[in-house]
Design a protein around this motif. Structure first.
Motif, short mmCIF file in Angstrom:
data_model
loop_
_atom_site.label_atom_id
_atom_site.label_comp_id
_atom_site.label_asym_id
_atom_site.label_seq_id
_atom_site.Cartn_x
_atom_site.Cartn_y
_atom_site.Cartn_z
N SER A 138 0.90 -1.15 0.00
CA SER A 138 0.00 0.00 0.00
C SER A 138 0.95 1.20 0.00
O SER A 138 1.61 1.47 -0.99
CB SER A 138 -0.92 -0.04 1.22
OG SER A 138 -0.17 -0.18 2.41
N HIS A 139 1.06 1.90 1.11
CA HIS A 139 2.18 2.83 1.25
C HIS A 139 3.25 2.20 2.13
O HIS A 139 4.29 2.79 2.39
CB HIS A 139 1.73 4.18 1.81
CG HIS A 139 0.97 4.08 3.09
ND1 HIS A 139 -0.36 3.81 3.15
CD2 HIS A 139 1.37 4.20 4.38
CE1 HIS A 139 -0.77 3.77 4.41
NE2 HIS A 139 0.26 4.01 5.18
N ASP A 140 3.02 0.95 2.57
CA ASP A 140 4.00 0.13 3.27
C ASP A 140 4.31 -1.09 2.41
O ASP A 140 3.66 -1.34 1.40
CB ASP A 140 3.44 -0.36 4.62
CG ASP A 140 3.01 0.77 5.53
OD1 ASP A 140 3.53 1.89 5.35
OD2 ASP A 140 2.16 0.53 6.41
N GLY A 141 5.31 -1.85 2.83
CA GLY A 141 5.62 -3.11 2.17
C GLY A 141 5.34 -4.27 3.11
O GLY A 141 5.70 -4.22 4.29
N TRP A 142 4.68 -5.33 2.60
CA TRP A 142 4.35 -6.51 3.39
C TRP A 142 4.79 -7.76 2.64
O TRP A 142 4.84 -7.79 1.41
CB TRP A 142 2.85 -6.63 3.63
CG TRP A 142 2.19 -5.61 4.49
CD1 TRP A 142 1.79 -4.36 4.14
CD2 TRP A 142 1.80 -5.78 5.87
NE1 TRP A 142 1.18 -3.74 5.20
CE2 TRP A 142 1.16 -4.58 6.27
CE3 TRP A 142 1.92 -6.82 6.79
CZ2 TRP A 142 0.65 -4.39 7.56
CZ3 TRP A 142 1.41 -6.64 8.06
CH2 TRP A 142 0.79 -5.45 8.45
N PHE A 143 5.06 -8.80 3.40
CA PHE A 143 5.19 -10.12 2.81
C PHE A 143 4.73 -11.14 3.84
O PHE A 143 5.24 -11.17 4.97
CB PHE A 143 6.62 -10.43 2.38
CG PHE A 143 6.72 -11.63 1.48
CD1 PHE A 143 6.32 -11.56 0.17
CD2 PHE A 143 7.20 -12.85 1.96
CE1 PHE A 143 6.39 -12.67 -0.67
CE2 PHE A 143 7.27 -13.96 1.13
CZ PHE A 143 6.86 -13.87 -0.19
N ALA A 144 3.74 -11.96 3.45
CA ALA A 144 3.19 -12.98 4.34
C ALA A 144 3.30 -14.32 3.64
O ALA A 144 2.78 -14.48 2.53
CB ALA A 144 1.72 -12.67 4.66
N ALA A 145 3.96 -15.27 4.27
CA ALA A 145 4.14 -16.58 3.63
C ALA A 145 4.43 -17.64 4.68
O ALA A 145 4.84 -17.32 5.81
CB ALA A 145 5.26 -16.52 2.60
N TYR A 146 4.23 -18.89 4.29
CA TYR A 146 4.39 -19.99 5.24
C TYR A 146 4.86 -21.25 4.55
O TYR A 146 4.67 -21.44 3.35
CB TYR A 146 3.06 -20.27 5.97
CG TYR A 146 1.86 -20.48 5.07
CD1 TYR A 146 1.47 -21.77 4.67
CD2 TYR A 146 1.09 -19.41 4.63
CE1 TYR A 146 0.37 -21.97 3.86
CE2 TYR A 146 -0.02 -19.61 3.82
CZ TYR A 146 -0.37 -20.89 3.43
OH TYR A 146 -1.47 -21.09 2.62
N THR A 147 5.51 -22.11 5.34
CA THR A 147 5.85 -23.47 4.95
C THR A 147 4.97 -24.40 5.78
O THR A 147 4.05 -23.95 6.46
CB THR A 147 7.34 -23.76 5.21
OG1 THR A 147 7.59 -23.66 6.62
CG2 THR A 147 8.23 -22.77 4.47
N THR A 148 5.27 -25.69 5.76
CA THR A 148 4.45 -26.61 6.54
C THR A 148 4.65 -26.45 8.04
O THR A 148 3.79 -26.86 8.83
CB THR A 148 4.77 -28.07 6.16
OG1 THR A 148 6.19 -28.27 6.24
CG2 THR A 148 4.28 -28.39 4.75
N ASN A 149 5.77 -25.84 8.47
CA ASN A 149 6.00 -25.73 9.92
C ASN A 149 6.28 -24.33 10.42
O ASN A 149 6.39 -24.13 11.64
CB ASN A 149 7.16 -26.66 10.34
CG ASN A 149 8.43 -26.40 9.57
OD1 ASN A 149 8.53 -25.45 8.80
ND2 ASN A 149 9.42 -27.27 9.73
N LEU A 150 6.37 -23.35 9.55
CA LEU A 150 6.64 -21.97 9.99
C LEU A 150 5.79 -20.99 9.20
O LEU A 150 5.65 -21.11 7.97
CB LEU A 150 8.13 -21.61 9.82
CG LEU A 150 9.13 -22.26 10.78
CD1 LEU A 150 10.54 -21.86 10.38
CD2 LEU A 150 8.85 -21.87 12.22
#
Length: 864
Positions: A678-690
């Motif tokens: 947006s006016h910030d940066g994000w990253f959301a992601a996952y593996t099977t355990n984290l």
């Protein structure tokens, strides 16, 4: 028989007494008598006054007890790549003694293994075990009841609870626990006659005074250790004669009340030895941990000399900021120790040749201060803080020190990349005269960062970094609410996929077509006009394609078709409570914190089950009795089949969408996620355990003008590369699929069932019964032919997922070719229009066009 002695009076002429006849002597005598009475009275007054103060100060424990915060227990499993020395180092850090029993426990290295015996103060019930190793891996674990598949080691202490008013940390030690090398180093440089004088070294004080007067400046101190202690415990730092006299008085009283060993012990636990983050380092034991990451009893000669040296001016002599000054001062201490015969010249020469070996200065890596602040805030709302400290409570948290270190190091590396990009954007070349230019850097705020790492199945917060420098700012950005941007979009698509479960009509799948074109969306009396990044539109696209490319208009269109209320209800159930059912909601216009979003993403990573975040496992008293237990709240938000479809779609984001930057940076394990801008940066992601979420932005809410792929994703990648290298997280797997979900091979050109005649195919996940039934060779004629060759026609072809780390082919949207600007800020090629655009499929990142709404129902978006 009484004996009378008559003392003759000295008389002057005429037989008169001198005192009565000489007015000068008489006046002098009276003045002397008055002064003597005044001095005696003043001395008695201050002596009694400070005697009471000293009695009160030392009546109980000199240094208050504190509660201790512990990390999550490390689990050793059969087959894990770890050796006996690593296990021994962990146990030693946790307080176990090697071949010696301590209240915490003991361990013994044996041939091919290690024997572990927990003590009465252990976190566990005293259950001993023997771990066997071969070629750097665990071969077997045996306990009382037989063979075990895993064994929990003792939790390591992280830090002590701190007094929020004083913001200081200390580890209290007894005199007998202070190694002689530390005592000798301090006495050599600070007070050589400590064991001989009575609290005040008058000769040294006179010498220091003479030097100060003759040199016209303060060059040498005359204070003994006892006087320093007196000043630190009871007086202000002002330099006056009165304060000096009172300091001497208190020192004499302390020497009268306590022996030398006790006084040195007080000094060793009190002395100020610099700063760590925003905390004062108090005492040698805390300093040993802060500067060398070791127990005081293990300190070496050059290390002891360094600590003794920085007593004089901790900030000026800081070995981190001024290593040359600290080294010079350390060597002076070593020379002083030779003069006092504490060490030999050979010892000093060898120690001087030793370089400064300091622990990494990253406070977030070792102390986890933002995490500890959250723990403290949680507890003081439930328990009495004074009681926790006085009764030495043990607070067992969910923190994993290895992951915390990895997160802090990733932030340290990644935020430098962000700074470089921000500075590059602010650097301008200005014309100041004909043919003359100057380069200027526009002022602006410094980027901040937050990282939250969670086990998506248990809710345990394993690591947390709330900012780039805790010493400068204690504002925890991990719990600060910000517009979520495009990491909210998966909830729009999840609501659409949920139509296969709730009986809605129509039923959406990941290959359902959505319009991506300029449009106006009405909601009540409000008008909303979203725009795609750089005003680029793709026509009819599949939902899978729209999510991978983070298409704004397609996402709002889908939210409208599904129903804004349904999307908002799903988001609220996942824990994003601020959302309202407006078109702007679909693009992440409403606020949530990184910790909120991490909990919300558990619905995707945990088969639809939302798990609330927990930072504390239990609180126990000094005897080990449980005072308070913490359990996460769990509720089913999504059907497991919908969660599986969403994971598959977000795997596509990672493998050929904007998340491909993670693959470019070397993280190859199976993962699913979403970038956000947006006016910030994000990253959301996952593996099977984290599960990990990263946020980057400015405190003043100004636009960072960089995408999530440029700012947050590189930090995520750096962290996850370190995480999967750890033994306890190296067992990453492909995502499991629940029953009721099918993998289907589709034709890339038509998104229909593939047959041997289809040139290019890809695999997509469907809830059973919603998969396509037509085959790719059923459409005939010109449309079918050109659709397969050129990607034209009514159905926008969705690119098949490439192998992790492999660029997509030219006929599909290529993350490498243009998923996002590169990390150094250089823009990739702009998406081609029309015919060539459909062949090359080059695209840009997902710059959401909406700021946080000014009104509950925003009308539209201003230009970027």
């Amino acid at each position: 028989m009484a004996i009378k002695i008559k003392i003759p009076r000295r008389t002057g002429e005429g037989g008169k007494a001198i005192l009565s006849s000489d007015p000068v002597i008489k006046a002098a005598f009276i003045i002397f008598l008055v002064l003597a009475i005044a001095i005696t009275g003043s001395f008695s007054y201050f002596y009694i006054k400070y005697d009471r103060i000293i009695e009160q100060r030392f009546r109980g424990p000199v240094f208050a007890s504190t509660a201790t915060i512990y990390a999550i227990p490390q689990v050793v499993r059969v087959g894990e790549k770890i050796d006996a020395q690593q296990v021994a180092a962990h146990l030693k850090q946790a307080g176990y003694g090697k071949d010696i029993s301590t209240p915490m426990g003991s361990y013994k290295l044996i041939n091919g293994g290690i024997e572990i015996t927990p003590g009465p103060d252990s976190y566990h019930s005293p259950e001993p075990a023997t771990i066997h190793f071969d070629t750097g891996a665990v071969t077997s674990i045996s306990g009382k009841a037989g063979d075990l598949q895993a064994y929990e080691l003792e939790p390591e202490p992280v830090t002590a609870m701190f007094d929020v008013g004083q913001r200081s940390k200390r580890q209290v030690v007894k005199y007998n626990d202070i190694p002689p090398v530390m005592v000798n180093a301090v006495l050599a440089i600070e007070d050589r006659r400590f064991f001989q004088h009575g609290g005040v070294n008058f000769f040294r004080m006179a010498e220091a005074t003479w030097i100060d007067l003759t040199h016209q400046r303060h060059e040498q101190g005359g204070s003994t250790l006892t006087m320093q202690l007196s000043r630190g415990f009871f007086l202000t730092p002002e330099k006056t004669v009165k304060r000096k006299l009172i300091e001497i008085l208190i020192a004499l009283e302390l020497e009268h009340k306590f022996n030398k060993q006790q006084i040195f012990e007080f000094y060793a636990n009190w002395v100020d030895l610099g700063q760590r983050g925003s905390f004062t380092i108090s005492g040698f034991a805390e300093a040993s941990k802060a500067y060398f990451n070791k127990d005081l009893k293990d300190i070496t000669l050059p290390e002891a000399a360094l600590l003794a040296g920085i007593i004089q001016r901790p900030s000026y002599l800081s070995p981190y900021r001024h290593p040359d000054r600290a080294l010079e001062r350390r060597n002076l201490v070593l020379d002083s120790m030779v003069e006092t015969h504490a060490i030999t010249p050979e010892d000093a020469k060898k120690a001087k040749a030793t370089p400064l070996k300091l622990a990494p200065p990253n406070v977030e890596a070792s102390d986890a201060p933002y995490f500890v602040d959250l723990v403290r805030d949680t507890l003081i709302n439930k328990l009495d803080e004074r009681q926790m400290n006085e009764q030495s409570y043990r607070i067992y948290t969910t923190l994993d020190p290895d992951l915390q270190k990895a997160a802090a190091q990733a932030v340290e590396t990644g935020i430098k990349l962000v700074d470089d990009q921000v500075n590059k954007r602010r650097t301008k070349r200005v014309k100041v005269a004909p043919g003359k230019y100057e380069t200027t850097v526009e002022p602006g705020p410094q980027a901040q960062v937050a990282v939250v790492v969670m086990d998506p199945h248990t809710g345990q917060v394993l690591a947390l970094v709330g900012g780039r420098n805790y010493g400068i700012s204690q504002l925890d950005h991990a719990v600060a609410k910000r517009p979520t941007g495009s990491i909210f979009k998966p909830f729009v698509y999840a609501a659409a996929m949920n139509t296969a479960i709730d009986g809605s009509n129509p039923v959406f799948t990941q290959v359902s077509m959505v319009q991506d074109q300029p449009g106006t969306f009405a909601y009540g009396d409000q008008i909303y006009e979203p725009r795609n990044y750089k005003e680029e539109y793709h026509g009819d696209v599949t939902a899978r394609y729209a999510l991978a490319l983070s298409l704004n208009n397609a996402t709002v269109q889908l939210a409208q078709e599904v129903g804004y209320d349904k999307v908002a209800d799903l988001a609220r159930n996942a824990g994003i409570t601020s959302v309202k059912p407006t078109p702007a909601m679909a693009l992440g216009a409403y606020d949530a914190s990184p910790l909120d979003m991490t909990a919300a993403y558990t619905v995707f990573a945990n088969s639809g089950l939302r798990v609330s975040p927990v930072l504390i496992d239990s609180v126990r008293n000094a005897k080990g009795d449980v005072v308070l237990d913490f359990k996460p709240d769990k509720r089913q938000v999504l059907d497991p089949r919908v969660a599986a479809v969403m994971t598959s779609m977000m795997e596509g984001v990672m493998n050929f969408g904007y998340g491909f930057v993670v693959r470019q940076r070397g993280f190859m394990a199976p993962a699913a996620g979403k970038t956000g801008t947006s006016h910030d940066g994000w990253f959301a992601a996952y593996t099977t355990n984290l599960l990990c979420i990263v946020w980057v932005g400015f405190d003043d809410y100004s636009d960072i003008h960089l995408s999530g792929a440029q700012t947050a994703a590189p930090i995520w990648a750096e962290f996850m590369k370190k995480a999967v290298a750890l033994p306890q997280y190296s067992d990453f797997k492909t995502f499991p699929q629940p029953s009721g979900v099918v993998d289907v091979q589709l034709d890339k050109a038509t998104n229909l069932l593939a047959t041997p005649s289809c040139a290019e195919t890809y695999t997509a996940v469907f809830i059973a019964g919603t998969e396509p039934t037509q085959t790719c060779d059923q459409p005939t004629g010109v449309k079918g032919f050109f659709s397969r060759i050129l990607g034209l026609g009514g159905d926008k072809p969705l690119p098949p997922p490439s192998q992790p780390g492999t660029p997509a082919s030219p006929s599909q949207p290529s993350a490498q070719a243009g998923a996002s600007p590169s990390v150094n800020g250089e823009a990739q090629a702009k998406k081609k229009k029309g015919f060539f655009g459909k062949i090359a499929g080059i695209f840009q990142d997902d710059k959401s066009s909406n700021p946080p709404p000014k009104q509950p129902e925003p009308k539209g978006n201003p230009p970027q």
